[in-house]
Design a protein around this motif. Structure first.
Motif, PDB file in Angstrom:
ATOM      1  N   ASP A 181      31.819 -30.287  46.034  1.00 53.07           N
ATOM      2  CA  ASP A 181      30.690 -31.283  45.901  1.00 53.07           C
ATOM      3  C   ASP A 181      30.970 -32.564  46.882  1.00 53.07           C
ATOM      4  OD1 ASP A 181      31.935 -33.503  44.233  1.00 53.07           O
ATOM      5  OD2 ASP A 181      32.332 -31.836  43.043  1.00 53.07           O
ATOM      6  N   PHE A 182      30.325 -33.421  47.133  1.00 47.42           N
ATOM      7  CA  PHE A 182      30.792 -34.745  47.850  1.00 47.42           C
ATOM      8  C   PHE A 182      30.604 -35.834  47.061  1.00 47.42           C
ATOM      9  CE2 PHE A 182      29.394 -30.980  50.420  1.00 47.42           C
ATOM     10  CZ  PHE A 182      30.418 -31.011  51.628  1.00 47.42           C
ATOM     11  N   GLY A 183      30.793 -35.776  45.939  1.00 47.33           N
ATOM     12  CA  GLY A 183      30.835 -36.854  44.753  1.00 47.33           C
ATOM     13  C   GLY A 183      31.891 -37.751  44.702  1.00 47.33           C
ATOM     14  N   VAL A 184      32.204 -38.168  43.498  1.00 45.76           N
ATOM     15  CA  VAL A 184      33.092 -39.418  42.995  1.00 45.76           C
ATOM     16  C   VAL A 184      34.587 -38.917  43.287  1.00 45.76           C
ATOM     17  CG1 VAL A 184      31.435 -40.288  41.454  1.00 45.76           C
ATOM     18  CG2 VAL A 184      33.111 -38.465  40.756  1.00 45.76           C
ATOM     19  N   GLY A 185      34.854 -37.352  43.223  1.00 45.45           N
ATOM     20  CA  GLY A 185      36.059 -37.145  43.267  1.00 45.45           C
ATOM     21  C   GLY A 185      37.063 -37.432  42.022  1.00 45.45           C
ATOM     22  N   ILE A 186      38.228 -37.106  41.981  1.00 44.10           N
ATOM     23  CA  ILE A 186      39.031 -37.131  40.768  1.00 44.10           C
ATOM     24  C   ILE A 186      40.255 -38.102  41.332  1.00 44.10           C
ATOM     25  CG2 ILE A 186      40.471 -35.711  39.241  1.00 44.10           C
ATOM     26  CD1 ILE A 186      38.871 -33.316  39.932  1.00 44.10           C
ATOM     27  N   ALA A 187      40.435 -38.948  40.529  1.00 50.36           N
ATOM     28  CA  ALA A 187      41.705 -39.951  40.666  1.00 50.36           C
ATOM     29  C   ALA A 187      43.096 -39.132  40.472  1.00 50.36           C
ATOM     30  CB  ALA A 187      41.753 -40.897  39.563  1.00 50.36           C
ATOM     31  N   ALA A 188      43.872 -39.276  41.262  1.00 48.83           N
ATOM     32  CA  ALA A 188      45.235 -38.531  41.598  1.00 48.83           C
ATOM     33  C   ALA A 188      45.990 -38.629  40.520  1.00 48.83           C
ATOM     34  CB  ALA A 188      46.064 -39.346  42.792  1.00 48.83           C
ATOM     35  N   GLU A 189      46.031 -39.777  39.525  1.00 43.88           N
ATOM     36  CA  GLU A 189      46.683 -39.774  38.077  1.00 43.88           C
ATOM     37  C   GLU A 189      46.203 -38.950  37.306  1.00 43.88           C
ATOM     38  OE1 GLU A 189      44.013 -43.484  38.218  1.00 43.88           O
ATOM     39  OE2 GLU A 189      45.124 -42.335  39.617  1.00 43.88           O
ATOM     40  N   TRP A 230      42.220 -23.086  41.651  1.00 42.79           N
ATOM     41  CA  TRP A 230      43.115 -24.544  41.906  1.00 42.79           C
ATOM     42  C   TRP A 230      41.785 -25.663  42.558  1.00 42.79           C
ATOM     43  CZ3 TRP A 230      43.123 -20.070  44.790  1.00 42.79           C
ATOM     44  CH2 TRP A 230      42.698 -20.052  46.184  1.00 42.79           C
ATOM     45  N   PHE A 231      42.261 -26.488  43.017  1.00 40.33           N
ATOM     46  CA  PHE A 231      41.242 -27.587  43.499  1.00 40.33           C
ATOM     47  C   PHE A 231      41.932 -28.424  44.335  1.00 40.33           C
ATOM     48  CE2 PHE A 231      42.892 -29.583  39.907  1.00 40.33           C
ATOM     49  CZ  PHE A 231      43.003 -30.944  40.164  1.00 40.33           C
ATOM     50  N   ASP A 232      41.107 -29.137  45.189  1.00 45.36           N
ATOM     51  CA  ASP A 232      41.469 -30.290  45.869  1.00 45.36           C
ATOM     52  C   ASP A 232      40.703 -31.473  45.977  1.00 45.36           C
ATOM     53  OD1 ASP A 232      39.977 -29.969  48.117  1.00 45.36           O
ATOM     54  OD2 ASP A 232      41.297 -28.406  48.794  1.00 45.36           O
ATOM     55  N   SER A 233      40.993 -32.681  45.746  1.00 42.43           N
ATOM     56  CA  SER A 233      39.856 -33.708  45.483  1.00 42.43           C
ATOM     57  C   SER A 233      40.380 -35.167  46.095  1.00 42.43           C
ATOM     58  CB  SER A 233      39.773 -33.807  43.972  1.00 42.43           C
ATOM     59  OG  SER A 233      38.711 -34.797  43.585  1.00 42.43           O
ATOM     60  N   ASP A 234      39.470 -35.776  46.634  1.00 46.52           N
ATOM     61  CA  ASP A 234      39.672 -37.013  47.324  1.00 46.52           C
ATOM     62  C   ASP A 234      38.607 -38.035  46.658  1.00 46.52           C
ATOM     63  OD1 ASP A 234      41.772 -36.825  49.189  1.00 46.52           O
ATOM     64  OD2 ASP A 234      40.187 -35.423  50.243  1.00 46.52           O
ATOM     65  N   VAL A 235      39.061 -39.093  46.082  1.00 44.30           N
ATOM     66  CA  VAL A 235      38.169 -40.172  45.228  1.00 44.30           C
ATOM     67  C   VAL A 235      37.076 -40.606  46.363  1.00 44.30           C
ATOM     68  CG1 VAL A 235      38.165 -42.467  44.438  1.00 44.30           C
ATOM     69  CG2 VAL A 235      40.093 -40.914  43.867  1.00 44.30           C
ATOM     70  N   LYS A 237      35.102 -38.781  47.852  1.00 45.72           N
ATOM     71  CA  LYS A 237      34.665 -37.870  49.209  1.00 45.72           C
ATOM     72  C   LYS A 237      34.198 -36.448  48.356  1.00 45.72           C
ATOM     73  CE  LYS A 237      37.697 -39.973  52.673  1.00 45.72           C
ATOM     74  NZ  LYS A 237      38.746 -39.630  53.535  1.00 45.72           N
ATOM     75  N   GLY A 238      34.837 -36.366  47.173  1.00 48.47           N
ATOM     76  CA  GLY A 238      34.335 -35.178  46.594  1.00 48.47           C
ATOM     77  C   GLY A 238      35.527 -34.309  46.203  1.00 48.47           C
ATOM     78  N   THR A 239      35.326 -32.992  45.445  1.00 46.76           N
ATOM     79  CA  THR A 239      36.058 -32.267  44.860  1.00 46.76           C
ATOM     80  C   THR A 239      35.764 -30.730  45.435  1.00 46.76           C
ATOM     81  OG1 THR A 239      36.580 -33.506  43.129  1.00 46.76           O
ATOM     82  CG2 THR A 239      37.329 -31.199  42.876  1.00 46.76           C
ATOM     83  N   THR A 240      36.624 -29.839  45.719  1.00 45.47           N
ATOM     84  CA  THR A 240      36.502 -28.358  45.882  1.00 45.47           C
ATOM     85  C   THR A 240      37.450 -27.708  44.864  1.00 45.47           C
ATOM     86  OG1 THR A 240      36.054 -29.070  48.380  1.00 45.47           O
ATOM     87  CG2 THR A 240      36.422 -26.670  47.767  1.00 45.47           C
ATOM     88  N   PHE A 241      36.858 -26.799  44.280  1.00 47.68           N
ATOM     89  CA  PHE A 241      37.299 -25.769  43.442  1.00 47.68           C
ATOM     90  C   PHE A 241      37.344 -24.302  43.943  1.00 47.68           C
ATOM     91  CE2 PHE A 241      36.594 -29.097  40.045  1.00 47.68           C
ATOM     92  CZ  PHE A 241      37.921 -28.834  39.210  1.00 47.68           C
ATOM     93  N   TYR A 242      38.363 -23.727  43.882  1.00 46.43           N
ATOM     94  CA  TYR A 242      38.618 -22.518  44.543  1.00 46.43           C
ATOM     95  C   TYR A 242      38.979 -21.463  43.460  1.00 46.43           C
ATOM     96  CZ  TYR A 242      39.480 -25.351  48.556  1.00 46.43           C
ATOM     97  OH  TYR A 242      39.443 -26.252  49.729  1.00 46.43           O
TER      98      TYR A 242
END
Length: 249
Positions: A181-189, A230-235, A237-242
């Protein structure tokens, strides 16, 4: 005599470890049911409040439409939670039986999309697919639940007018699927908590409620199928789950 003392000490140590494990399990169960109780009461109380407003007050059409929209979101969220709770409870109480077989992603995904597209349409979120690999070895019902939860989660955190992209490919002898997705993303903490069951899950971009059980279920079901998640995410910018599974023939 020395052997008797050694055996006694070993048994006492093991008894202590078992007692500690049972105490921890009891504490975790109490915590889990406390969270579940909270997560059921909160939306049901809100639904009751909205229904009382609709029944007891004279509202304009715009006000009624707004309340009905909130009711729909709450009932959808509660229904999704109960579906996940039943699946999770069954796996815990009965012991999950994994039935691995070679399956085709395309028809499975199409069935899941039929269920989630109406939810996406209410936010004007489009779903794009690019399937470069189709066959995998997995449990079809578990994989259906994983797909539904990942797509619902992506829609929930997408902005109105956004999009979700589903892709699949083969890599190093494994089948890989991504939901982006290209949404809100997940904060690092907060990223280390994503696959843990926590009360007070973040609201979606349209204030959709959530409790976090879906991703817990995804992690458990993927692991049971010898898969990885697993996933990667940027606040902002969005999140990608694999998820990855063994390749089918």
């Amino acid at each position: 005599m020395r052997g008797v003392v050694k055996s006694y000490n070993r048994e006492r140590r093991l008894a202590g470890e078992r007692a500690a494990a049972l105490t921890l399990l009891h504490q975790e169960n109490n915590r889990l049911f406390s969270i579940i109780s909270h997560d059921l009461r909160a939306p049901l109380s809100s639904i009751q409040g909205y229904l009382e407003l609709l029944g007891n007050y004279s509202l304009s059409q715009a006000e009624r439409s707004t309340l009905e929209g909130h009711l729909l979101e709450l009932t959808n969220g509660t229904s999704e939670f109960l579906t996940n709770l039943l699946a999770w409870s069954k796996s815990q109480l009965e012991g999950t039986k994994v039935q691995l077989s070679e399956i085709s992603l395309a028809p499975l995904l199409q069935g899941v999309l039929t269920a989630v597209i109406p939810i996406a349409a209410r936010k004007d979120v489009t779903i794009e697919t690019e399937l470069r690999a189709d066959h995998l070895v997995a449990d079809i019902e578990m994989t259906r639940i994983v797909l539904r939860n990942l797509l619902a989660n992506a829609i929930k955190y997408s902005r109105a007018g956004g999009k979700v992209v589903v892709q699949s490919w083969s890599e190093e002898g494994r089948f890989v699927l991504s939901v982006r997705d290209f949404g809100v993303g997940i904060a690092a903490e907060k990223q280390h908590l994503i696959f843990q069951y926590q009360a007070g899950s973040e609201l979606g971009t349209a204030n959709e409620p959530g409790v976090g059980l879906g991703l817990v279920l995804c992690a458990e079901f993927v692991s049971l199928q010898a898969g990885k998640i697993w996933f990667d995410s940027d606040v902002e910018k969005g999140t990608t789950f694999y998820v990855s599974f063994p390749l089918g023939v």
